[in-house]
Design an enzyme around this catalytic site. Structure first.
Site, PDB file in Angstrom:
ATOM      1  N   ASP A   5       1.292  -0.933  -0.117  1.00  0.00           N
ATOM      2  CA  ASP A   5      -0.489   0.484  -0.531  1.00  0.00           C
ATOM      3  C   ASP A   5       1.075   0.862  -0.237  1.00  0.00           C
ATOM      4  OD1 ASP A   5      -2.216   1.700   0.158  1.00  0.00           O
ATOM      5  OD2 ASP A   5      -3.002   1.053   2.015  1.00  0.00           O
TER       6      ASP A   5
ATOM      7  N   HIS B 132       2.728   2.949  -8.824  1.00  0.00           N
ATOM      8  CA  HIS B 132       3.055   1.439  -9.336  1.00  0.00           C
ATOM      9  C   HIS B 132       3.497   1.175 -10.097  1.00  0.00           C
ATOM     10  CE1 HIS B 132      -1.391   1.983  -8.171  1.00  0.00           C
ATOM     11  NE2 HIS B 132      -1.866   2.985  -8.665  1.00  0.00           N
TER      12      HIS B 132
ATOM     13  N   LEU C 197      10.664 -20.819  -4.055  1.00  0.00           N
ATOM     14  CA  LEU C 197       9.223 -20.226  -3.512  1.00  0.00           C
ATOM     15  C   LEU C 197       7.464 -19.690  -4.732  1.00  0.00           C
ATOM     16  CD1 LEU C 197       8.364 -17.172  -2.135  1.00  0.00           C
ATOM     17  CD2 LEU C 197       9.839 -15.960  -3.887  1.00  0.00           C
TER      18      LEU C 197
HETATM   19  C1  IPE Z   1      -5.973  -2.877   0.200  1.00  0.00           C
HETATM   20  O1  IPE Z   1      -5.006  -1.292  -0.091  1.00  0.00           O
HETATM   21  C2  IPE Z   1      -5.880  -3.042  -1.478  1.00  0.00           C
HETATM   22  C3  IPE Z   1      -4.503  -3.538  -1.888  1.00  0.00           C
HETATM   23  C4  IPE Z   1      -3.398  -2.988  -1.490  1.00  0.00           C
HETATM   24  C5  IPE Z   1      -4.667  -4.307  -3.548  1.00  0.00           C
HETATM   25  P1  IPE Z   1      -6.385  -0.488  -0.831  1.00  0.00           P
HETATM   26  O2  IPE Z   1      -5.508   0.689  -0.479  1.00  0.00           O
HETATM   27  O3  IPE Z   1      -7.295  -0.657  -1.650  1.00  0.00           O
HETATM   28  O4  IPE Z   1      -7.249   0.009   1.096  1.00  0.00           O
HETATM   29  P2  IPE Z   1      -8.009   1.033   1.679  1.00  0.00           P
HETATM   30  O5  IPE Z   1      -9.011   1.239   0.613  1.00  0.00           O
HETATM   31  O6  IPE Z   1      -6.934   1.684   2.396  1.00  0.00           O
HETATM   32  O7  IPE Z   1      -8.252   0.299   2.158  1.00  0.00           O
HETATM   33  C1  IPE Z   2      -1.582   0.310  -2.984  1.00  0.00           C
HETATM   34  O1  IPE Z   2      -0.997   1.589  -3.529  1.00  0.00           O
HETATM   35  C2  IPE Z   2      -1.920  -0.360  -4.986  1.00  0.00           C
HETATM   36  C3  IPE Z   2      -2.758  -1.135  -5.099  1.00  0.00           C
HETATM   37  C4  IPE Z   2      -4.003  -1.190  -4.441  1.00  0.00           C
HETATM   38  C5  IPE Z   2      -3.577  -1.338  -6.544  1.00  0.00           C
HETATM   39  P1  IPE Z   2      -2.556   2.204  -3.371  1.00  0.00           P
HETATM   40  O2  IPE Z   2      -2.479   2.676  -5.051  1.00  0.00           O
HETATM   41  O3  IPE Z   2      -3.916   2.599  -2.849  1.00  0.00           O
HETATM   42  O4  IPE Z   2      -1.612   3.577  -2.408  1.00  0.00           O
HETATM   43  P2  IPE Z   2      -2.578   4.650  -1.336  1.00  0.00           P
HETATM   44  O5  IPE Z   2      -2.679   4.359  -1.279  1.00  0.00           O
HETATM   45  O6  IPE Z   2      -3.669   5.503  -2.416  1.00  0.00           O
HETATM   46  O7  IPE Z   2      -0.979   5.593  -1.585  1.00  0.00           O
HETATM   47 MG    MG Z   3      -4.011   2.538   0.008  1.00  0.00          MG
END
Ligand code: IPE
Ligand code: IPE
Ligand code: MG
Length: 263
Positions: free
Chosen positions: A36, A53, A147
């Site tokens: 995240d 990303h 792995l």
């Molecule tokens: C969780 O992250 C999902 C993934 C890492 C794929 P999100 O960014 O979607 O989660 P929330 O919305 O902060 O809970």
């Molecule tokens: C995690 O990073 C990647 C996915 C959920 C695919 P985010 O895109 O949720 O990044 P933040 O949380 O908005 O910073």
């Molecule tokens: Mg996120």
């Protein structure tokens, strides 16, 4: 009987652990990561979320390498949740494209390292080219054993539990005989041991619909590091932290930090 390649791998893991101050006999068998913070990482740089990303892929590479070095057997990465469809179409499409290009680019080198690619989640909703690349990567690496890299794609725990319940309701198991093992057998992780360590980056302290069943006794490790900055050192640090936890599983620990036995 363990083959020579496995024995050689084990001595390499031991050497690596020793040099990192880690106990080779207490490496988590399965580590799951909620990756995240890509969007915030990009925002800090005045870039688009997609830029975050793209840089997140480096952290995937680092985590896979670190897991291989330490001898972790299963690494699950939460890559796309069932709730992530609610993001703008542009971001969702970019994530799917990134998945395909990364798979095409990396699958051979993953194979060379003995990495088996697996998936959990409802792949049928992904674009056809994603499904195709995933199938090729899964088929092409299915005999590899260093792995298991498990990508959670269009995954959520509630989805998975509902699917399991549907299967169980169709089965001939008498409800009064239903066990936790029956449920576990019907989850998408049925051939994979539960994670012992769950890492979430970016400072959020929640599970976000991830492996609710399987994380029952996992150690949770939260770090403020945003996912694109998550390096091998961060990975080792999470394992070091794990090795300092007392895992009691509802029992009690005696003065020597060993679990007390019944009776
Ligand atoms: C969780 O992250 C999902 C993934 C890492 C794929 P999100 O960014 O979607 O989660 P929330 O919305 O902060 O809970
Ligand atoms: C995690 O990073 C990647 C996915 C959920 C695919 P985010 O895109 O949720 O990044 P933040 O949380 O908005 O910073
Ligand atoms: Mg996120």
């Amino acid at each position: 009987m363990l083959g020579p390649a496995i024995l050689m791998g084990q001595s390499k893991h031991r050497e690596n652990c020793l040099s990192l101050g880690l106990d080779c006999d207490r490496i988590p068998r399965h580590i799951a990561i909620i990756m995240d913070g890509n969007g915030r990482w990009a925002k800090e740089r005045n870039e688009s979320r997609v830029f975050g990303h793209i840089h997140g892929v480096n952290a995937v590479r680092s985590s896979v390498e670190a897991a291989l070095e330490l001898g972790v057997r299963h690494l699950t990465l939460y890559a796309f949740s069932t709730e992530n469809w609610s993001r703008p179409a542009e971001e969702v499409n970019a994530l799917m494209d990134l998945l395909v290009t990364t798979l095409v680019k990396e699958v051979e080198s993953l194979g060379d390292k003995g990495v088996r690619l697996r998936t959990i989640g409802d792949l049928s909703a992904l674009p056809i080219d994603c499904q195709e690349q995933l199938r090729l990567a899964e088929d092409g690496t299915k005999n590899l054993q260093s792995l298991d890299l498990i990508l959670a794609l269009n995954y959520s725990s509630k989805w998975e539990l509902v699917e399991a319940i549907k299967q169980l309701m169709k089965s001939d198991i008498d409800p009064k005989d239903l066990t936790a093992d029956d449920v576990a057998r019907n989850l998408s992780t049925n051939q994979i041991p539960d994670p012992e360590l769950m890492i979430r980056t970016s400072g959020e302290h929640r599970i976000s619909n991830f492996m609710l069943w399987q994380l029952s006794y996992a150690e949770l490790y939260f770090t403020p590091t945003l996912w694109p900055d998550f390096s091998k050192e961060h990975f080792y640090e999470s394992v070091r932290d794990f090795q300092n936890r007392d895992r009691r599983f509802g029992g009690i620990m005696d003065a020597n930090r060993t679990m007390s036995k019944k009776g």
